[in-house]
Design a protein around this motif. Structure first.
Motif: not given
Lengths: 115, 330
Positions: A33-35, A83, A85-86, A94, A96-98, A102, A104-106, B112, B257
């Motif tokens: 879900r990181s776009a 996830q 719905a609401t 309501a 809840w947290r992701r 998401e 994006l890591n090396v 990182t 997002h």
């Protein structure tokens, strides 16, 4: 196409860390879900790495599935669960947290050590 | 290094009043296989992705000058000559050749974040704002949703209550900053060139020039785009996403997002609501389904509906921040 700019970051981060050594492999963690589209990153990687320490490097992309957790009752779903719905299906709030998805890591690189 | 999406780097970015572009002499534009136009800084005169893939022969030839590279590079180049193929088509052969070659290697943990650099600058911005009691808001939306119109009216109606200034992000022109300056509020334009979002270092440069007053509200109007601005923290206090009724009420589901990371959603152009199929309740429901804690407001910047709620939200933010940081309040 923000993948191109972000892939440049990837190559810059790894090149800096490699300090002139050749990089054989890079592990990249991308949340589902990181776009960021993994295929687009691979395509951009082939372009961006030319002339860098990553020129011959293999790119392994590790997908991270989405997960969530309720801040109130602690109930959770995932990784990979849909996830809510609401509201949280366990307690109805309501809040809840992701918790994952998401990223994006090396993660790591394999470099040739100087002989 | 720039992380401007799909394009080159900060050499393209112009902050009003800055000296302008600098060093990158090798820039040129080319077209990727998917039709995307990319401005590139490589030396090779490629006109497309195909040319790019072939161009990497140059660095190999160059490497032969260095003795210690031979061990690795012979099998590497051999693979190329043998099948005439390219490095990326053949990643496994490369690795295997390298392993057979017994070149010592080590695994280095990096851990990182890809956006680490942007994040660090964003945190620096956030600290700068907090230290001066500046409430910075990152306004995002698709183009034409009415961000500037909302700001122009807000600046006029709240003028005198507390100081406000604006950073305008657009690919080209200073039209928006000009509109803002007509209200008397200080504004500065960032032109991102080919870039489709603002990044923390662009805001840092703009803020140095704009020098927002202590205790002020700084509106940052991001480039109109519902996708990548959401990925880049600028160091803002809160994120506001603007959605107009002339768009679709399914936007929060299509661009989750953006809505997931926003603190407030403002539905604009409410005066047009009776004439369009946009269902405001459904749009807000959709926004809450991706972000249960998002606040929702409805306004018409031309007719004035809902503006008091928006002003109330701004005042509340200032009050909360002033209480939290009494030393910074003025």
């Amino acid at each position: 196409m923000h993948e191109l700019g972000i892939t440049r970051n990837l190559v810059a981060i790894v090149s800096d860390a490699a300090q002139g050594r050749r990089v054989r492999k890079v592990w990249l963690e991308i949340g589902t879900r990181s776009a960021l589209l993994p295929d687009a990153v691979r395509f951009c990687f082939d372009v961006v790495r030319q002339g860098t320490a990553l020129e011959a490097a293999e790119l392994e992309i590790v997908a991270v599935e989405a997960g969530w957790q309720c801040s109130d009752c602690g109930g959770f779903g995932g990784p990979g669960a849909a996830q809510p719905a609401t509201a949280c299906p366990h307690c109805g709030t309501a809040r809840w947290r992701r918790r994952s998805g998401e990223e994006l890591n090396v993660k790591a690189m394999e470099v040739e050590t100087c002989a | 290094m720039c992380v401007t999406c799909g394009c080159n780097n900060t050499a393209d970015v112009r902050v009003e009043g800055d000296a302008g572009g600098h060093e990158h002499e090798h820039e040129h534009e080319h077209v990727l296989a998917d039709g995307t136009r990319v401005r590139h800084r490589h030396e090779h005169p490629s006109a497309g992705a195909e040319a790019d893939r072939h161009a990497h022969a140059h660095p190999h030839a160059h490497d032969h000058d260095h003795d210690h590279d031979h061990a690795h590079h012979h099998p590497h180049d051999y693979a190329h000559h043998r099948d005439g193929d390219h490095a990326h088509d053949d990643a496994h052969q490369h690795s295997h050749a390298a392993y057979r070659n017994d070149a010592p290697a080590e695994l280095v943990a990096l851990e990182t974040a890809l956006l680490d650099k942007n994040q660090r600058i964003a945190e620096r911005n956030r600290g700068w704002f907090a230290g001066r009691g500046v409430v910075a808001l990152n306004l995002m939306s698709s183009p034409g949703s009415g961000k500037t119109t909302l700001l122009v009216r807000t600046l006029r109606e709240l003028a005198g209550e507390f100081p406000m200034s604006v950073v305008e992000g657009d690919q080209e022109t200073s039209a928006d900053a000009d509109r803002i300056r007509e209200t008397g509020a200080p504004a500065i334009q960032i032109n991102t060139g080919a870039g489709c979002h603002l990044e923390a270092d662009m805001l840092e440069r703009a803020v140095q020039r704009l020098a927002p007053q202590a205790g002020s509200v700084l509106f940052v109007e991001n480039v109109g785009n519902l996708v990548c601005p959401s990925l880049f923290d600028l160091g803002e206090r809160s994120r506001v996403v603007v959605l107009s009724v002339t768009e679709g009420d399914d936007k929060p589901l299509k661009y989750p997002h953006m809505f997931r990371r926003a603190d407030l959603m403002i539905t604009t152009k409410m005066d047009l609501a009776p004439h369009v199929a946009f269902d405001v309740d459904r749009a807000e429901r959709n926004a809450r389904s991706v972000n249960p804690t998002i606040r929702c407001l409805r306004v018409s910047s031309t007719r004035g509906d809902g503006l008091q709620q928006w002003y109330g939200w701004l005042r509340a933010l200032r009050t909360i921040d002033a209480v939290a940081r009494p030393a910074a309040a003025t």
